[in-house]
Design a protein around this motif. Structure first.
Motif, short mmCIF file in Angstrom:
data_model
loop_
_atom_site.label_atom_id
_atom_site.label_comp_id
_atom_site.label_asym_id
_atom_site.label_seq_id
_atom_site.Cartn_x
_atom_site.Cartn_y
_atom_site.Cartn_z
N ASP A 183 0.84 -1.21 0.00
CA ASP A 183 0.00 0.00 0.00
C ASP A 183 0.86 1.25 0.00
O ASP A 183 1.94 1.28 0.58
CB ASP A 183 -0.90 0.02 1.24
CG ASP A 183 -2.02 -1.00 1.18
OD1 ASP A 183 -2.24 -1.57 0.10
OD2 ASP A 183 -2.66 -1.24 2.22
N LYS A 184 0.33 2.28 -0.62
CA LYS A 184 1.02 3.57 -0.65
C LYS A 184 0.95 4.25 0.72
O LYS A 184 0.07 3.93 1.52
CB LYS A 184 0.35 4.49 -1.66
CG LYS A 184 0.43 4.00 -3.09
CD LYS A 184 -0.43 4.82 -4.00
CE LYS A 184 0.18 6.16 -4.30
NZ LYS A 184 1.36 6.09 -5.18
N GLY A 185 1.83 5.18 0.91
CA GLY A 185 1.73 6.03 2.10
C GLY A 185 0.69 7.11 1.89
O GLY A 185 0.25 7.36 0.77
N VAL A 186 0.27 7.68 2.97
CA VAL A 186 -0.67 8.80 2.93
C VAL A 186 -0.10 9.91 3.80
O VAL A 186 0.38 9.65 4.89
CB VAL A 186 -2.05 8.40 3.49
CG1 VAL A 186 -3.01 9.59 3.50
CG2 VAL A 186 -2.65 7.27 2.68
N ASP A 187 -0.14 11.12 3.29
CA ASP A 187 0.30 12.21 4.17
C ASP A 187 -0.60 13.43 4.02
O ASP A 187 -0.14 14.53 3.76
CB ASP A 187 1.77 12.57 3.94
CG ASP A 187 2.05 13.00 2.52
OD1 ASP A 187 1.12 12.95 1.71
OD2 ASP A 187 3.19 13.38 2.24
N ARG A 188 -1.85 13.20 4.23
CA ARG A 188 -2.80 14.30 4.33
C ARG A 188 -2.76 14.81 5.78
O ARG A 188 -2.44 14.05 6.69
CB ARG A 188 -4.22 13.86 3.97
CG ARG A 188 -4.39 13.27 2.60
CD ARG A 188 -3.86 14.16 1.48
NE ARG A 188 -4.41 15.51 1.54
CZ ARG A 188 -3.65 16.60 1.63
NH1 ARG A 188 -2.33 16.52 1.68
NH2 ARG A 188 -4.21 17.77 1.69
N PRO A 189 -3.10 16.06 5.96
CA PRO A 189 -3.12 16.56 7.35
C PRO A 189 -4.03 15.69 8.21
O PRO A 189 -5.19 15.47 7.87
CB PRO A 189 -3.68 17.97 7.20
CG PRO A 189 -3.35 18.36 5.80
CD PRO A 189 -3.45 17.10 4.99
N GLY A 190 -3.50 15.18 9.28
CA GLY A 190 -4.29 14.37 10.19
C GLY A 190 -4.36 12.91 9.83
O GLY A 190 -4.88 12.09 10.59
N LEU A 191 -3.89 12.55 8.68
CA LEU A 191 -3.98 11.15 8.26
C LEU A 191 -2.65 10.78 7.61
O LEU A 191 -2.41 11.06 6.44
CB LEU A 191 -5.13 10.97 7.26
CG LEU A 191 -5.47 9.55 6.85
CD1 LEU A 191 -5.92 8.72 8.05
CD2 LEU A 191 -6.56 9.54 5.80
N THR A 192 -1.79 10.20 8.39
CA THR A 192 -0.43 9.95 7.93
C THR A 192 -0.11 8.48 8.02
O THR A 192 -0.26 7.88 9.09
CB THR A 192 0.58 10.73 8.80
OG1 THR A 192 0.19 12.10 8.82
CG2 THR A 192 1.98 10.62 8.24
N GLU A 193 0.30 7.90 6.91
CA GLU A 193 0.74 6.51 6.91
C GLU A 193 1.97 6.39 6.05
O GLU A 193 2.09 7.08 5.03
CB GLU A 193 -0.36 5.59 6.35
CG GLU A 193 -1.57 5.48 7.22
CD GLU A 193 -2.48 4.33 6.79
OE1 GLU A 193 -2.26 3.78 5.69
OE2 GLU A 193 -3.39 4.01 7.55
N LYS A 194 2.86 5.51 6.42
CA LYS A 194 4.03 5.23 5.59
C LYS A 194 3.65 4.15 4.57
O LYS A 194 2.75 3.35 4.83
CB LYS A 194 5.18 4.73 6.46
CG LYS A 194 5.69 5.76 7.47
CD LYS A 194 6.83 5.17 8.29
CE LYS A 194 7.49 6.24 9.13
NZ LYS A 194 6.71 6.62 10.30
#
Lengths: 167, 170
Positions: free
Chosen positions: A115-126
């Motif tokens: 899975d891709k990372g996510v770096d939206r404000p408040g929702l962060t995943e590597k």
């Protein structure tokens, strides 16, 4: 659109959405709620920000696109080439590249997906790898879910992809 | 290896105790126990989010955490400011199943994006059966498309797209 949603979203955007150009969050939020897009300065600006906040890399500024400078510097800061941290001399693959290997059957069978990372404000995943028992390992070697001893095939595939193994 | 499964109650209670295998997020397929079609994931997501909200409220988690349901969409090659086709949203899902997350308050980290577009969506457009209706005053939904400045090890040319439904207790 319902009023409380508008307010909620405006609050979210004004207070929380960080964009490349500082001081523009409020304008951005107003713009977004008006159904128009905000496009901050692109890669060139990103590179300029980087160059403005760091020392020692200026000599390449005239030779490479700003995004390339950023990518190079970012990889350096992440320990690229550090054999203890990732596959020695291996440029990290993107999660997309690794997922394609999974879909082509080129990854160990125990790898479920990447899975891709996510770096939206408040929702962060590597970016992370899901294993067949439900465990998931981040690209920096930390566990997102669970954790177990990796098989030799899993270790080799992760290292070959330039990602880090758990300590 | 046998895939671990969970229920909303197990997850929330274990998270409360600090013993959750899943930590702060679970993909929908892990509640369903098997892989499903995107359309099934979409429709199952709303009652699962409702259950997470109710269980989290019961044990006081919502005082400390916001709850998010994320639908991961396929990447775009440019900044996509057109809203996804909501009635058939599942056709636009990426390979990553929807995910439920507990996000610690205050949640906002400073993140830098090269390009970013966000726009609110009416919850009723997504939750057509009004499953979340009793909580709608605490729920917001938004669509986002962005390209990250500092996304680790990803292709710099990709634009990620996501729809998030977020619950914040009053």
């Amino acid at each position: 659109m319902e009023g409380h949603h508008n307010y909620f979203a405006y609050d979210y955007l004004v207070h929380n959405c960080n964009v490349a150009a500082s001081g523009t969050a409020s304008a951005f939020a107003t713009s977004a709620l008006g159904l128009s897009a905000f496009t901050p300065p692109g890669a060139l600006a990103a590179g300029a920000v980087f160059l403005g906040s760091s020392v020692g890399y200026e000599y390449i500024a005239n030779s490479y696109p700003a995004q390339a400078i950023y990518n190079w510097a970012f990889n350096k800061s992440q320990g690229e080439g550090d054999s203890a941290a990732s596959g020695e001399g291996v440029n990290p693959k993107s999660s997309n590249q690794m997922q394609k290997e999974v879909e082509r059957g080129q990854a160990p069978k125990t790898i479920e997906r990447v899975d891709k990372g996510v770096d939206r404000p408040g929702l962060t995943e590597k970016p992370h790898i899901h294993l067949d028992d439900g465990s998931a390992i981040n690209n920096d070697g930390t566990w997102k879910h669970g954790g177990r001893a990796l098989t030799e095939a899993e270790k080799q595939w992760i290292l070959k992809s330039g990602w880090k193994l758990p300590q | 290896m046998n895939k671990k499964e969970t229920t909303v109650t197990e997850w929330v209670m274990a998270f409360r105790k600090g013993t959750s295998f899943w930590k702060n997020s679970v993909h929908i397929d892990e509640f369903l126990g098997k892989k499903g079609q995107s359309e099934v994931y979409f429709h199952k997501s709303f009652p699962l989010l409702l259950e997470v909200i109710d269980r989290s409220n019961e044990v006081g988690l919502t005082q400390e955490y916001n709850l998010c349901l994320s639908f991961y969409l396929k990447d775009s090659v440019s900044l996509d400011v057109s809203m996804p086709c909501i009635p058939d949203l599942w056709n636009d899902f990426s390979h990553t199943p929807p995910e439920l997350s507990l996000i610690e308050k205050p949640v906002r980290e400073e993140r830098e994006t090269v390009e970013c577009y966000e726009n609110p969506i009416s919850l009723s457009q997504l939750d057509r059966n009004n499953i979340l209706g009793s909580h709608k005053e605490s729920i917001a939904a938004y669509y986002s498309c962005w390209r990250s400045k500092d996304e680790e090890n990803e292709d710099a040319s990709e634009y990620q797209r996501i729809i998030v439904i977020e619950y914040r207790s009053k």
